[in-house]
Design a protein around this motif. Structure first.
Motif, PDB file in Angstrom:
ATOM      1  N   ARG A 138       0.850  -1.179   0.000  1.00 45.73           N
ATOM      2  CA  ARG A 138       0.000   0.000   0.000  1.00 45.73           C
ATOM      3  C   ARG A 138       0.895   1.242   0.000  1.00 45.73           C
ATOM      4  NH1 ARG A 138      -5.338   0.602   1.504  1.00 45.73           N
ATOM      5  NH2 ARG A 138      -5.342  -1.330   2.695  1.00 45.73           N
ATOM      6  N   PRO A 139       1.379   1.610  -1.171  1.00 44.17           N
ATOM      7  CA  PRO A 139       2.186   2.829  -1.220  1.00 44.17           C
ATOM      8  C   PRO A 139       1.287   4.052  -1.025  1.00 44.17           C
ATOM      9  CG  PRO A 139       1.839   1.973  -3.438  1.00 44.17           C
ATOM     10  CD  PRO A 139       1.208   0.995  -2.485  1.00 44.17           C
ATOM     11  N   PRO A 140       1.869   5.183  -0.603  1.00 46.13           N
ATOM     12  CA  PRO A 140       1.043   6.382  -0.456  1.00 46.13           C
ATOM     13  C   PRO A 140       0.511   6.835  -1.812  1.00 46.13           C
ATOM     14  CG  PRO A 140       3.369   6.904  -0.187  1.00 46.13           C
ATOM     15  CD  PRO A 140       3.264   5.421  -0.256  1.00 46.13           C
ATOM     16  N   GLY A 195      -2.477   8.173   2.438  1.00 44.49           N
ATOM     17  CA  GLY A 195      -3.126   6.956   1.964  1.00 44.49           C
ATOM     18  C   GLY A 195      -2.245   5.725   1.951  1.00 44.49           C
ATOM     19  N   GLY A 196      -1.054   5.816   2.507  1.00 46.37           N
ATOM     20  CA  GLY A 196      -0.164   4.656   2.552  1.00 46.37           C
ATOM     21  C   GLY A 196      -0.435   3.811   3.781  1.00 46.37           C
ATOM     22  N   THR A 241     -10.394  -0.221   2.249  1.00 42.96           N
ATOM     23  CA  THR A 241      -9.828   0.889   1.490  1.00 42.96           C
ATOM     24  C   THR A 241      -8.827   0.249   0.535  1.00 42.96           C
ATOM     25  OG1 THR A 241     -10.080   2.330   3.390  1.00 42.96           O
ATOM     26  CG2 THR A 241      -8.639   3.106   1.646  1.00 42.96           C
ATOM     27  N   TYR A 242      -9.129   0.326  -0.737  1.00 41.55           N
ATOM     28  CA  TYR A 242      -8.316  -0.421  -1.700  1.00 41.55           C
ATOM     29  C   TYR A 242      -7.025   0.308  -2.047  1.00 41.55           C
ATOM     30  CZ  TYR A 242     -12.535  -3.185  -2.028  1.00 41.55           C
ATOM     31  OH  TYR A 242     -13.592  -3.972  -1.702  1.00 41.55           O
ATOM     32  N   PRO A 243      -5.893  -0.413  -2.005  1.00 45.98           N
ATOM     33  CA  PRO A 243      -4.625   0.211  -2.373  1.00 45.98           C
ATOM     34  C   PRO A 243      -4.528   0.392  -3.896  1.00 45.98           C
ATOM     35  CG  PRO A 243      -4.265  -2.099  -1.855  1.00 45.98           C
ATOM     36  CD  PRO A 243      -5.716  -1.817  -1.583  1.00 45.98           C
ATOM     37  N   SER A 244      -3.606   1.237  -4.308  1.00 46.16           N
ATOM     38  CA  SER A 244      -3.410   1.571  -5.725  1.00 46.16           C
ATOM     39  C   SER A 244      -3.473   0.386  -6.668  1.00 46.16           C
ATOM     40  CB  SER A 244      -2.043   2.225  -5.904  1.00 46.16           C
ATOM     41  OG  SER A 244      -2.213   3.587  -6.099  1.00 46.16           O
ATOM     42  N   SER A 245      -2.692  -0.653  -6.341  1.00 48.41           N
ATOM     43  CA  SER A 245      -2.579  -1.776  -7.277  1.00 48.41           C
ATOM     44  C   SER A 245      -3.911  -2.501  -7.448  1.00 48.41           C
ATOM     45  CB  SER A 245      -1.486  -2.739  -6.819  1.00 48.41           C
ATOM     46  OG  SER A 245      -1.735  -3.134  -5.486  1.00 48.41           O
ATOM     47  N   VAL A 246      -4.762  -2.471  -6.413  1.00 48.77           N
ATOM     48  CA  VAL A 246      -6.080  -3.092  -6.536  1.00 48.77           C
ATOM     49  C   VAL A 246      -6.998  -2.183  -7.357  1.00 48.77           C
ATOM     50  CG1 VAL A 246      -8.119  -3.880  -5.265  1.00 48.77           C
ATOM     51  CG2 VAL A 246      -5.828  -4.418  -4.399  1.00 48.77           C
ATOM     52  N   LEU A 247      -6.928  -0.883  -7.095  1.00 47.97           N
ATOM     53  CA  LEU A 247      -7.735   0.073  -7.861  1.00 47.97           C
ATOM     54  C   LEU A 247      -7.409  -0.026  -9.351  1.00 47.97           C
ATOM     55  CD1 LEU A 247      -7.407   3.313  -5.644  1.00 47.97           C
ATOM     56  CD2 LEU A 247      -9.355   1.754  -5.741  1.00 47.97           C
ATOM     57  N   LEU A 248      -6.123  -0.257  -9.637  1.00 47.44           N
ATOM     58  CA  LEU A 248      -5.680  -0.311 -11.032  1.00 47.44           C
ATOM     59  C   LEU A 248      -5.763  -1.728 -11.602  1.00 47.44           C
ATOM     60  CD1 LEU A 248      -2.570   2.039 -10.665  1.00 47.44           C
ATOM     61  CD2 LEU A 248      -4.743   2.617 -11.751  1.00 47.44           C
ATOM     62  N   GLU A 249      -6.378  -2.641 -10.861  1.00 47.64           N
ATOM     63  CA  GLU A 249      -6.596  -4.032 -11.282  1.00 47.64           C
ATOM     64  C   GLU A 249      -5.295  -4.788 -11.553  1.00 47.64           C
ATOM     65  OE1 GLU A 249     -10.461  -4.035 -13.862  1.00 47.64           O
ATOM     66  OE2 GLU A 249      -9.395  -2.161 -14.185  1.00 47.64           O
ATOM     67  N   ALA A 279      -3.586  -6.096  -8.895  1.00 50.87           N
ATOM     68  CA  ALA A 279      -3.498  -7.067  -7.809  1.00 50.87           C
ATOM     69  C   ALA A 279      -4.901  -7.303  -7.265  1.00 50.87           C
ATOM     70  CB  ALA A 279      -2.592  -6.537  -6.698  1.00 50.87           C
ATOM     71  N   GLU A 280      -5.075  -8.475  -6.635  1.00 52.11           N
ATOM     72  CA  GLU A 280      -6.375  -8.768  -6.037  1.00 52.11           C
ATOM     73  C   GLU A 280      -6.322  -8.495  -4.544  1.00 52.11           C
ATOM     74  OE1 GLU A 280      -8.979 -11.650  -6.869  1.00 52.11           O
ATOM     75  OE2 GLU A 280      -8.502 -11.833  -9.007  1.00 52.11           O
ATOM     76  N   TYR A 281      -7.374  -7.966  -4.038  1.00 54.88           N
ATOM     77  CA  TYR A 281      -7.468  -7.748  -2.599  1.00 54.88           C
ATOM     78  C   TYR A 281      -7.499  -9.118  -1.919  1.00 54.88           C
ATOM     79  CZ  TYR A 281      -8.871  -5.318   1.658  1.00 54.88           C
ATOM     80  OH  TYR A 281      -8.919  -4.790   2.920  1.00 54.88           O
ATOM     81  N   PRO A 282      -6.626  -9.358  -0.926  1.00 56.00           N
ATOM     82  CA  PRO A 282      -6.451 -10.726  -0.395  1.00 56.00           C
ATOM     83  C   PRO A 282      -7.567 -11.170   0.560  1.00 56.00           C
ATOM     84  CG  PRO A 282      -4.989  -9.223   0.735  1.00 56.00           C
ATOM     85  CD  PRO A 282      -5.708  -8.406  -0.293  1.00 56.00           C
TER      86      PRO A 282
END
Lengths: 590, 188
Positions: A339-341, B44-45, B98-106, B108-111
């Motif tokens: 979870r980068p900022p 948001g990190g 709260t979905y992290p960047s990589s999940v928002l951008l598809e 990575a999958e939320y675990p």
């Protein structure tokens, strides 16, 4: 009275109790909260200065006038302040002077990991190194005393963990300290040769005297155990981490890590056949012992980089048989989705980098929240070094590109805080030897605050709020310097931003674009939120790629394809997603 | 000694949570040390904080495998700190994702599965703290709901927690926070 304080708050408290009069700083993690806490004490004049050099100079002025003064900054801030520091230290200190450096082992929020104990030695300062909040408070008071007794500026070097960690503090009352005033004495205060010759000897002598007191000052504590031939020399938080392991050794805890007492160290070396130095980052104490010819171990057992946690210390001590059988431990953090900022919802940097990314231009970045443009999810910035460095780097790269036949435009981004801090001088330098084939576009992200460190004021904050007294007009300033091609853009008008970048990068010369939207976090702007009409949405993900926290793809009932979705609790209504949507699927709620 | 870990997303107000724990310990006559992550990760990190409360606390850092209670203000962040927990530790999970960047951008999958599996080794308490806070009258009191759950498992009087809480929230949010705290304290 007992209370719980962070190390930062405790340093402020210690300065107040010691009759401190003036404190100056520039915001940078981990020391930001020191000055913010000092603001609570009416007896102290305090300010966030425009940069660390100026902060140090403001504090020097107070000290010359015989008032107790402090300057606080993050470790790399001392680099900025190094010029006045290295000469100020040659003078005989009048009002007690303490420089507080917040070092950052592990680089939780820093661009490097420099160990400023080296700076203390370089600048001929005594160095105190606290390990909890009580020590942070006590050492501040002791440092001010030492500074006056030895006429030396003192370094209070504190690590980020100790800055932010809370622990118990016994608070006392303030003891007023008279301001003694300034007695002109050119030999003492005017550092021109030949006045600089004598101070070289004086610095050496005062350090030798301080080193003598190191023999038995109470903050250097010896905890001896019967029947051990091993002594661990340590300081700061490492001492408290070591206690968790309760090893069967004697411990010498240094409250003052420089200078050491040669006599004390030799006595200990005679008594203990094995000496181990436990310290984070560089082998500083280890090197001091080595210079004295005292054999010891240290960095062969413990890492030279990163924080040393209890487990790391255990592993190191296991190598020399002090601790046995510490089982293989799991990593505290499991490998999972990182979870980068990211830019906040409504962040004014978002449209700027969305435009730059799509324009496929080379971008030189600087220090601020906009550093995040270099993260993978943006991939929109290529170089980032230190405060204000983008300006000079851009010029140098531009000159070489043109001479190399490379006509691609070069874009540079810098925030207003960083511009005032150390970007301005670089801008003046741009006007020297301008060439016809230069193609540089400088974007000044004027968000009216120093955002990354929590929204401190800067020199343009007054343009946006009544509460800030400085309202420098960046555009007028640049025009006065001699820039002719300067334009202001409201970047929430996405088309205008795109147009400005296209025009300025599309022609030769040196241009400046000033973006005008204030920080969404400090100024808590909230408009009616936006929502996606899934029947109109074509699932192209243009909005998702603006990487805004509330926007993601979602399954809607009765619709086959994934469509975008905006979390209404998080959206602040900046409208950027609606503007990039090619089909008008994103609408503002009523 | 009780070792409490708090994990969440920058902006969730974890620093206030560890401050309240520290002040409650002080009022209860106990020793305490806390940690917080402050800096760029606020945007948001991943952020975390911790508190160690007991008779005498040396290091503020929780040794690996010795955390007694993990307050996951966000499910993925709770999962991230699994390695720090002792066997049978209590894990409170605030259900709001709260979905992290990589999940928002598809990318990575939320675990979800791994988060669900936490129940195999730990005592998991799931709570929709945001919904409960809304019920209490202030969406910002979500952390207070979770603090209420924590308080139930600590040897510090309920009144001490309430007192400290009131000292740390703005006057107009006091009622909602006390309600939120009680919802947490009574949460089954």
């Amino acid at each position: 009275m007992k209370s719980v304080m962070t190390g930062n708050q405790a340093i402020a408290r210690g300065f107040w109790e010691a009759g401190g009069r003036l404190a100056a700083s520039y915001p940078g993690s981990p020391t930001v909260e020191m000055l913010e806490s000092l603001k609570d004490y009416d007896e102290i004049y305090s300010e966030f200065s425009v940069n660390e050099k100026v902060a140090l100079e403001v504090a020097m002025g107070a000290s010359f006038y015989g008032a107790r003064a402090m300057a606080s900054m993050k470790h790399v801030g001392v680099n900025i302040a190094a010029d006045p520091l290295m000469t100020f230290t040659q003078t005989k200190i009048n009002g007690g002077f303490v420089l507080v450096s917040g070092d950052d082992p592990g680089m939780a929020s820093s661009q490097n990991e420099q160990d400023n104990r080296m700076f203390g030695k370089f600048a001929n300062m005594g160095i105190l190194y606290p390990g909890n909040s009580q020590e942070a408070k006590d050492y501040m008071k002791i440092a001010l005393e030492m500074s006056e007794n030895f006429q030396m500026p003192m370094l209070l070097d504190i690590t980020s963990r100790v800055c932010h960690s809370r622990s118990m503090v016994d608070t006392g009352t303030r003891v007023e300290k008279e301001i003694s005033g300034f007695s002109p004495d050119r030999e003492k205060y005017t550092m021109l040769p030949p006045h600089t010759f004598k101070p070289q000897h004086e610095m050496k002598e005062r350090m030798e005297k301080l080193s003598e007191t190191a023999y038995d000052i109470p903050i250097n504590q010896l905890f001896e155990k019967e029947g051990t031939d091993t002594l661990i020399v340590t300081s700061g938080l490492m001492y408290y981490n070591l206690l968790e392991l309760d090893p069967d050794v004697s411990i010498y805890k240094l409250g003052m890590v420089y200078p050491l007492s040669e006599r004390r160290m030799r006595e200990l070396a005679d008594k203990y056949s094995k000496i181990i130095v436990l310290e984070e980052m560089m082998p500083f104490i280890e090197n001091e012992l080595t210079l004295l010819g005292i054999p010891c171990r240290g960095k062969d057992l413990f890492s030279f980089t990163g924080e040393l946690h209890i487990e790391d210390i255990g592993k190191g001590l296991e190598k020399v048989g002090i601790i046995e059988g510490s089982e293989e431990l799991e990593a505290p953090r499991v490998q999972t989705v990182p979870r980068p900022p990211m830019f906040c919802a409504g962040c004014p940097h978002r449209p700027v980098f969305d435009v730059l990314k799509k324009a496929k231009v080379r971008v030189i970045g600087d220090i601020g929240c906009y550093s995040m443009a270099a993260l993978d999810q943006w991939d929109a910035s290529d170089i980032m070094i230190s405060m204000g460095a983008s300006v000079g780097i851009t010029k140098g790269m531009n000159k070489m590109m043109r001479r190399n036949g490379d006509q691609a435009p070069l874009v540079s981004v810098i925030g207003d805080g960083t511009f005032f801090h150390s970007g301005m001088t670089g801008f003046v330098n741009l006007l020297h030897q301008m060439d016809e084939d230069d193609n540089m576009t400088f974007i000044i992200l004027e968000n009216s605050t120093t955002a990354m460190t929590g929204g401190q004021h800067n020199a343009s904050s007054g343009n946006f709020t009544q509460t800030d007294d400085m309202k420098v007009d960046v555009e007028a300033m640049l025009r006065a310097i001699g820039f002719t091609n300067v334009r202001k853009v409201d970047q929430f008008d996405y088309k205008a931003m795109k147009e400005a970048v296209k025009e300025e990068t599309g022609r030769n010369g040196t241009s400046v674009i000033i973006t005008t939207r204030p920080c969404a976090l400090r100024f808590k702007i909230r408009e009616k939120n936006f929502y996606v009409d899934p029947k109109v949405c074509i699932g192209c993900r243009t909005c998702v790629k603006t990487n805004c926290p509330p926007i993601r793809m979602k399954e809607y009932q009765g619709i086959d394809k994934l469509k975008s979705f905006i979390d209404p609790d998080m959206c602040v209504g900046c409208s950027v997603c609606a503007q990039v949507c090619p089909v008008g699927a994103i609408k503002r709620s009523q | 000694m009780k070792n409490i870990m708090v994990a969440g997303v920058g902006g969730q107000g974890l620093v206030l949570a560890t401050k309240i724990m520290a002040e409650a310990a002080l009022k209860a006559g106990l020793d305490v040390k806390t940690n917080d992550v402050v800096g760029l990760s606020q945007r948001g990190g991943m952020v975390w904080g911790s508190a160690r409360i007991g008779k005498e606390v040396h290091s503020p850092n929780i040794p690996v495998g010795e955390a007694d209670i993990l307050l996951g203000m966000e499910p993925l962040e709770a999962l991230r700190w699994k390695g720090l927990l002792r066997k049978g530790a209590i894990v409170v999970i605030n259900e709001k994702r709260t979905y992290p960047s990589s999940v928002l951008l598809e990318q990575a999958e939320y675990p979800e599965k791994e988060i669900g599996d936490l129940e195999q080794d730990y005592v998991v308490i799931r709570v929709d703290a945001v919904r409960e806070a809304k019920e209490a009258g202030n969406i910002k009191a979500a952390n207070t709901v979770v603090l209420g759950i924590l308080a139930r498992h600590m040897d510090i009087d309920r009144e001490v927690w309430e007192e400290v809480l009131l000292e740390n929230v703005p006057p107009k949010a006091m009622d909602a926070n006390i309600k939120a705290f009680n919802i947490g304290y009574e949460y089954q």
